[in-house]
Design an enzyme around this catalytic site. Structure first.
Site, mmCIF file in Angstrom:
data_model
loop_
_atom_site.group_PDB
_atom_site.id
_atom_site.type_symbol
_atom_site.label_atom_id
_atom_site.label_comp_id
_atom_site.label_asym_id
_atom_site.label_seq_id
_atom_site.Cartn_x
_atom_site.Cartn_y
_atom_site.Cartn_z
ATOM 1 C CG PHE A 38 -5.260 -0.952 -5.060
ATOM 2 C CD1 PHE A 38 -6.344 -0.204 -4.625
ATOM 3 C CD2 PHE A 38 -5.201 -1.336 -6.384
ATOM 4 C CE1 PHE A 38 -7.362 0.122 -5.492
ATOM 5 C CE2 PHE A 38 -6.219 -1.010 -7.257
ATOM 6 C CZ PHE A 38 -7.303 -0.277 -6.816
ATOM 7 C CB CYS A 39 -2.417 -1.051 0.611
ATOM 8 S SG CYS A 39 -1.460 -1.705 1.943
ATOM 9 N N PRO A 40 0.604 -1.884 -0.831
ATOM 10 C CG PRO A 40 2.780 -2.719 -0.504
ATOM 11 C CD PRO A 40 1.473 -3.029 -1.168
ATOM 12 N N GLY A 41 1.481 0.241 -2.410
ATOM 13 C CA GLY A 41 2.083 1.096 -3.439
ATOM 14 C C GLY A 41 2.312 2.535 -3.005
ATOM 15 C CG ASP A 56 -5.164 1.905 -0.738
ATOM 16 O OD1 ASP A 56 -6.086 1.115 -0.971
ATOM 17 O OD2 ASP A 56 -4.272 1.702 0.116
#
Ligand SMILES: Cc1cc2nc3c(=O)[nH]c(=O)nc-3n(C[C@H](O)[C@H](O)[C@H](O)COP(=O)(O)OP(=O)(O)OC[C@H]3O[C@@H](n4cnc5c(N)ncnc54)[C@H](O)[C@@H]3O)c2cc1C
Lengths: 80, 381
Positions: A16-19, A43
């Protein structure tokens, strides 16, 4: 995307953010100028953040394409 | 035959797991060994206070032995190799240690080399030594531009640079040089923090205190002679003092290991905390690749989950994975300056809703700092 060779791709689905954005930043950091790289993300936040980052960093977003099984592939060319 | 439990790393996470296990298991059931790199246990949150002269760098560590239950053996010998197939580790002394159950809690370390010019150009508070150097520079600072930011994701204690920025604003105001100073806070993403609710709160406070922000700033290089920090997005920031969180990595023996990624973050299951689908290896705290904060409180909430699984495995009991699981719980105080603090408390499902800063929360943080030694590593709470 026919005719365009992706030198490196990361499937960041499940992250998920920021991945996914960080994956793109990592890819661009390690790529050569002119290389095309891609990140796949499912995402929602990425849809806004990733193109915004590419614009700010002055690279080229070549395409956003849907991927089988869900998610979007963001394809980017390193320009400098 | 007693089983052999090996815990790598005698910091917050490793100490808590070792002490819970020592209290839960009899000597006939298991021997417990902590293998660590230093005889000292540093209380890292104190490092935030050193640059402002609120804390003495000589007083932030204690002997790890004094924090461990007497049944836990302590070996100070840094791990250099991990062989999960043959269930053993090899240390710097070239001695090898076998295990039946392994817990990896070697934390994270700073890697200044990753950014050209970092060592010469940037200051930080991520080691006690660096924090003390920064103390001297802040004492001699008489106005100018201070750039504070993050030099690479992930890093430990995600709110620490925000706390530092708030405390810096208060420090400059109290010294009477706030008017002559500009504070610029940088972040790698398009917001001031990676959790939306917290970012909204932080941004509002930055605006109130005239702290400028530069977003999408991924540090590429520092030019110490020109005093310029440059990002991969092409932004250049001039500074008089640059305070940048250095890039972090896992312990060297984990970098590129089959159970970790190239930077040494260990593949960990988000609920069971088992490593790389192995049945007898767990990891916690900063070591993991989980998308949760690298914080002491993370390790604190994770430790009992691992200890319960090890006890059950030794006693050949089954665990109810619905009950014995980590839910992503993290709780971090945010020092806001002027004697107040707020708090982020969240888990995988519930984002934080920070309350307005109060003196009471600030005193809670001070109390935790004081009582850490008695309560946390010893696993009394
Ligand atoms: C400035 C600052 C402020 C912070 N503030 C907070 C806060 O307010 N709240 C909060 O919850 N957290 C805070 N933290 C983060 C917190 O300190 C860490 O997240 C926490 O210590 C992580 O615990 P750990 O057990 O994973 O690692 P650590 O506590 O770092 O322990 C790692 C251990 O592994 C050992 N080790 C390293 N390499 C090896 C090796 N090769 N072989 C054997 N042993 C090895 C080390 O000696 C150490 O004993 C802060 C950190 C900093 C730097």
């Amino acid at each position: 995307m026919e005719g365009i060779k992706i030198t490196k791709e990361v499937d960041a689905r499940g992250s998920f953010c920021p991945g996914p954005l960080m994956e793109m930043i990592r890819l661009i950091r390690s790529a050569q100028v002119g290389d095309v790289v891609a990140v796949i993300s499912a995402d929602e936040g990425t849809k806004k953040d990733l193109p915004a980052w590419i614009k700010k960093a002055k690279h080229e977003l070549i395409a956003e394409e849907p991927v089988e099984g869900g998610g979007t592939r963001f394809i980017c060319r390193k320009l400098h | 035959m007693a089983k052999n439990i090996l815990i790598l790393g005698g910091g917050t996470g490793g100490s808590i797991v070792a002490n819970i296990l020592a209290r839960s298991l009899s000597p006939q059931e298991a021997s417990i060994t902590v293998l660590t790199a230093s005889p000292q246990h540093v209380y890292q949150p104190y490092q935030l206070y050193i640059p402002f002269g609120y804390q003495d760098p000589r007083k932030i560590a204690r002997s790890e032995r004094s924090l461990l239950h007497r049944r836990v053996s302590l070996v100070v010998d840094p791990v250099e190799e991990l062989d999960v197939k043959n269930q053993k580790v090899v240390c710097r002394s070239r001695k090898s240690y076998p295990y039946d159950y392994l817990v990896i809690a070697t934390g994270s370390t700073v890697d200044e080399e990753q950014i050209p010019g970092f060592k010469e150009g940037a200051d930080h508070f991520y080691t006690p030594e660096a924090a003390f150097v920064l103390y001297e520079k802040l004492q001699n600072f008489n106005g100018g531009t201070i750039v504070v930011g993050i030099g690479g994701l992930p890093y430990k204690c995600p709110v620490a640079p925000v706390e530092f920025t708030f405390m810096l604003e208060e420090f400059l105001t109290k010294r009477g040089i706030r008017q002559q100073s500009e504070i610029i806070y940088t972040f790698p993403l398009n917001d001031v923090f990676n959790i939306k609710t917290a970012a909204d709160y932080i941004k509002a406070d930055f605006d109130k205190r005239n702290i400028k922000t530069e977003l999408f700033f991924n540090l590429a290089e520092i030019h110490p002679e020109k005093k310029i920090a440059e990002s991969i997005e092409g932004t250049e920031l001039s500074y008089d003092l640059l305070v940048m969180t250095p890039p972090h990595k896992g312990a060297p023996f984990l970098r590129g290991h089959e159970i970790a990624d190239a930077d040494g973050w260990v593949q960990t299951d988000r609920h069971s905390l088992k490593v790389a689908q192995l049945e007898n290896v767990w990891s916690l705290g900063d070591t993991t690749n989980l998308p949760v904060s690298k914080a002491g409180s993370t390790a604190h909430f994770q430790a009992p989950v691992i200890a319960k699984q090890i006890c059950a495995a030794i006693r050949q009991e089954t665990v109810d994975s619905e009950k014995v699981k980590y839910n992503g719980h993290v709780a971090c105080f945010i020092e806001s300056g002027y004697g107040k603090a707020t708090m982020l408390d969240f888990d995988y499902e519930h984002p934080p809703q920070p309350p307005p800063p109060t003196e009471f929360i600030h005193f809670q943080k001070l109390a935790l700092n004081k009582f850490y030694w008695y309560l946390i590593p010893k696993a009394l709470i």
